[in-house]
Scaffold this motif. Structure first.
Motif, PDB file in Angstrom:
ATOM      1  N   GLU A   1      -2.456   5.691   0.217  1.00 43.56           N
ATOM      2  CA  GLU A   1      -3.483   4.685   0.470  1.00 43.56           C
ATOM      3  C   GLU A   1      -3.581   4.368   1.955  1.00 43.56           C
ATOM      4  OE1 GLU A   1      -3.178   2.225  -3.752  1.00 43.56           O
ATOM      5  OE2 GLU A   1      -2.031   1.584  -2.009  1.00 43.56           O
TER       6      GLU A   1
ATOM      7  N   ARG B   1       0.853  -1.185   0.000  1.00 44.76           N
ATOM      8  CA  ARG B   1       0.000   0.000   0.000  1.00 44.76           C
ATOM      9  C   ARG B   1       0.894   1.243   0.000  1.00 44.76           C
ATOM     10  NH1 ARG B   1      -5.618   0.060  -0.941  1.00 44.76           N
ATOM     11  NH2 ARG B   1      -6.813  -0.985   0.703  1.00 44.76           N
ATOM     12  N   THR B   2       0.534   2.257  -0.774  1.00 45.90           N
ATOM     13  CA  THR B   2       1.290   3.503  -0.758  1.00 45.90           C
ATOM     14  C   THR B   2       0.971   4.286   0.516  1.00 45.90           C
ATOM     15  OG1 THR B   2      -0.430   4.777  -1.868  1.00 45.90           O
ATOM     16  CG2 THR B   2       1.151   3.596  -3.269  1.00 45.90           C
TER      17      THR B   2
END
Length: 313
Positions: free
Chosen positions: A111, A107-108
């Motif tokens: 995010e 996940r960034t």
């Protein structure tokens, strides 16, 4: 492993795992206990974890609902209304059990910001509902800050010693911590200032930038709907005007709406409105159509940033 949930009340449980064995040790009993009690059960995790749990359950898994969270929950803002609430609403007179894994390695940071707000919002969205939601976190691959914050958004921890309350539970603090100004975009930014008279220009502005960024026609149409919902709300409820910006990143076309309104409700856009309700649908629709939605709101105004995955030209 845990005390029976009983017929009423909401339980939001956290479990840490480090490998397949420790994941199955917390998830399989949760599912089997639910099925034994006659509860509808949904498992919503990323694909590899989904396969592990389903394989461990064997034929028992035929009675379980399954969802790949990397698709269903790619935008964390979709998870409550379109995954968790949707499942619970299909069983209005029964207690439901759900395994939900919204945070995974890869996940960034953007995010994750939305994920943390999602995990906090679950506690208010399901307050008083007959539901148990277990959230596994990969302690072997997620950072210490993510694991520490998970303790703030879940009131209960499940491990080999059973189930116990978490002293640091503070979901409102997490929501506020992530309600911070959004980063300034890098590179060229296009700007459109709109009001009632110029509102029709919003759709053309979005179409021009969407097509130039390589979005498919149906994705351009989705983004037009989402941006128009927000812009119309600005005109109707937030001072009559707003500012729309658009720019590209390596992965996304980003459109951002800013106006003078304020969203004080942390569940805004995170609950499916009643079928006979009037209004309250705009931000839910935005979450459904976009790949990521970030929001910053204060008394001075609100910024909503929409991300659509694009193909590089």
């Amino acid at each position: 492993m845990r005390a029976p949930a009983g017929p009423a009340g909401f339980r939001h449980e956290l479990a840490f795992y480090t490998d397949a064995a420790s994941l199955l040790a917390v998830t399989v009993p949760f599912v089997e206990e639910g099925l034994a009690e006659g509860d509808p059960v949904l498992v919503a995790t990323p694909g590899p974890q989904l396969a592990l749990i389903r394989g461990a359950l064997g034929a028992t898994g035929d009675a379980v609902g399954w969802a790949d969270m990397t698709e269903a929950g790619r935008n964390p803002g979709r998870i409550i209304p379109w995954v968790l609430q949707a499942f619970a609403d299909r069983h209005p007179d029964r207690r439901v059990r759900i395994i939900g894994e919204p945070v995974w390695a890869g996940r960034t940071a953007e995010e994750y910001r939305a994920c943390a707000q999602h995990e906090a919002a679950i506690n208010w969205a399901f307050a008083g509902r007959a539901a148990s939601i277990l959230c596994p976190y990969d302690a072997g691959r997620l950072g210490p800050g993510v694991l520490a914050e998970a303790r703030c958004t879940h009131p209960l921890l499940v491990d080999g010693d059973g189930c116990r309350r978490i002293a640091g539970y503070a979901p409102a603090a997490v929501t506020e911590r992530h309600n911070r100004p959004l980063p300034t975009p890098a590179g060229q930014v296009a700007v459109l200032r709109y009001d009632l008279a110029t509102l029709p220009q919003v759709r053309r502005f979005v179409a021009d930038h969407g097509l130039a960024a390589g979005l498919a026609a149906d994705r351009v149409a989705d983004l037009q709907i989402a941006v128009t919902e927000l812009a119309t709300n600005s005109v109707a409820h937030a001072g009559g005007a707003g500012t729309l910006q658009a720019w590209r990143t390596d992965r996304h076309l980003v459109c951002e709406i800013h106006d003078d309104g304020r969203l004080a409700d942390p569940l805004a856009g995170r609950l499916t409105p009643a079928h006979d309700g009037i209004g309250g649908r705009g931000l839910v629709i935005v979450h459904a159509l976009c790949d990521l939605v970030l929001l910053h709101t204060t008394a001075a105004g609100t910024t909503v940033r929409l991300h659509m995955l694009r193909e590089a030209p």
